[in-house]
Design an enzyme around this catalytic site. Structure first.
Site, PDB file in Angstrom:
ATOM      1  N   ASP A   1      35.428  81.367  28.182  1.00  0.00           N
ATOM      2  CA  ASP A   1      34.104  80.843  28.570  1.00  0.00           C
ATOM      3  C   ASP A   1      34.251  79.404  29.080  1.00  0.00           C
ATOM      4  OD1 ASP A   1      34.561  79.655  26.108  1.00  0.00           O
ATOM      5  OD2 ASP A   1      32.642  80.254  25.220  1.00  0.00           O
ATOM      6  N   SER A   2      35.489  78.882  29.061  1.00  0.00           N
ATOM      7  CA  SER A   2      35.783  77.623  29.753  1.00  0.00           C
ATOM      8  C   SER A   2      35.410  77.719  31.229  1.00  0.00           C
ATOM      9  CB  SER A   2      37.274  77.277  29.625  1.00  0.00           C
ATOM     10  OG  SER A   2      38.082  78.385  29.988  1.00  0.00           O
TER      11      SER A   2
ATOM     12  N   GLU B   1      34.550  82.601  18.320  1.00  0.00           N
ATOM     13  CA  GLU B   1      34.807  81.331  17.630  1.00  0.00           C
ATOM     14  C   GLU B   1      34.220  81.346  16.224  1.00  0.00           C
ATOM     15  OE1 GLU B   1      33.509  78.017  20.028  1.00  0.00           O
ATOM     16  OE2 GLU B   1      34.554  78.763  21.815  1.00  0.00           O
TER      17      GLU B   1
ATOM     18  N   GLU C   1      42.749  75.452  17.983  1.00  0.00           N
ATOM     19  CA  GLU C   1      42.531  74.463  19.053  1.00  0.00           C
ATOM     20  C   GLU C   1      42.338  73.056  18.508  1.00  0.00           C
ATOM     21  OE1 GLU C   1      39.679  75.549  22.075  1.00  0.00           O
ATOM     22  OE2 GLU C   1      39.765  73.554  23.004  1.00  0.00           O
TER      23      GLU C   1
HETATM   24  O1  KIV Z   1      37.491  79.285  26.885  1.00  0.00           O
HETATM   25  C1  KIV Z   1      38.720  79.100  26.866  1.00  0.00           C
HETATM   26  O2  KIV Z   1      39.374  78.948  27.907  1.00  0.00           O
HETATM   27  C2  KIV Z   1      39.378  79.067  25.572  1.00  0.00           C
HETATM   28  C3  KIV Z   1      40.788  78.561  25.515  1.00  0.00           C
HETATM   29  C4  KIV Z   1      40.840  77.126  25.809  1.00  0.00           C
HETATM   30  C5  KIV Z   1      41.444  78.894  24.242  1.00  0.00           C
HETATM   31  O3  KIV Z   1      38.796  79.408  24.599  1.00  0.00           O
END
Ligand code: KIV
Length: 269
Positions: A48-49, A119, A186
């Site tokens: 979701d990044s 998460e 993380e």
């Molecule tokens: O959303 C993402 O890209 C992530 C990674 C940074 C682990 O959760």
């Protein structure tokens, strides 16, 4: 180059303790998913990044389930061997088990993901167990969990106090006990990531968490240097694609303006 055998959640779980570290990158479309696959990457994470690196948002919270499905479908079309994991976006699973089951189901059914990532620690363990019971593998995510950015007051290192470290450790244990096949750790001190890695029987995948984890993940934009002006402290840039892209765009613009493009050879007839 890695072997051609399909990477599955079960195969990843079995790599715990075998010294065969797991390489994970994010991807958000078919072009980069294909490149990651060709490079022998083990796991492609549709993170979701994408809210930040693709959509230009300040955090991941506004990303919707439909957007995750859209990007995941593209990524899934680009890979055969690598394992495809999709992030459960904010508020798609926190309100109820039923929400979580439906959201995860859509990511597998419509997004063509092979597993989901969510998460949290002990509070999401019942959902992890439920999803696994009905056939959906889950990757956990502890430490600096970006969907809690407002609680943390920024994207800050977590686990620096004893209480935080204990809670992260307990959360990782709860996820592994509930059946998570791997856990992302993380932005925590390396000593805590090492403690989590030896405390749980499934692989840890680190990001900003030091070398002790069973694998490492990077956001592809950071790894490829797609933003020439910024990268997180913990990322390593393996390419300067941002700078290369600017140079290529500029060269194209100059050729168009000077009439050098297209040449006789580049004309269709
Ligand atoms: O959303 C993402 O890209 C992530 C990674 C940074 C682990 O959760």
């Amino acid at each position: 180059m890695a072997t051609a055998r399909k990477v599955t959640s079960a195969a990843l779980r079995e790599r715990k303790g075998q010294g065969d570290k797991i390489a994970v990158v994010t991807a958000y479309d078919v072009a980069f998913a294909r490149l990651a696959e060709r490079a022998g990457i083990d796991v492609v994470l549709v993170g979701d990044s994408l809210g930040m690196v693709v959509q230009g948002l300040p955090n991941t919270l506004p990303v919707t389930l439909d957007e995750m499905i859209y990007h995941c479908r593209m990524v899934a079309r680009g890979v055969v061997r690598a394992h495809v994991v999709a992030d459960m976006p904010f508020l798609s699973y926190q309100a109820s088990l039923e929400d979580g089951v439906r959201a995860a189901g859509r990511l597998l059914k419509e997004g063509l993901a092979e597993a989901v990532k969510l998460e949290g620690g002990a509070e999401v363990a019942p959902l992890v167990a439920r999803l696994l019971a009905i056939g959906m593998p889950v990757m956990g995510h502890v430490g600096m969990t970006p969907q809690s950015v407002h609680k943390f007051g920024g994207f800050k290192v977590q686990g620096g106090t004893d209480a935080q470290a204990q809670s992260i450790l307990a959360g990782a244990r709860a996820l592994a006990d509930a059946g998570a096949y791997a856990v992302v750790v993380e932005n925590v001190p390396s000593s805590l990531a090492a403690a989590v890695t030896s405390a749980i029987a499934v692989p840890t995948i680190g990001i900003g968490a030091g070398p002790a984890c069973d694998g490492q993940v990077l956001v592809m934009h950071d790894l490829l240097g797609l933003d020439p002006d910024w990268s997180p402290r913990f990322a390593r840039r393996y390419a300067e694609l941002g700078k290369d892209a600017i140079a290529a765009f500029a060269a194209f613009a100059a050729d168009v303006r000077s009439g050098k493009f297209p040449s006789r050879k580049e004309n269709t007839r």
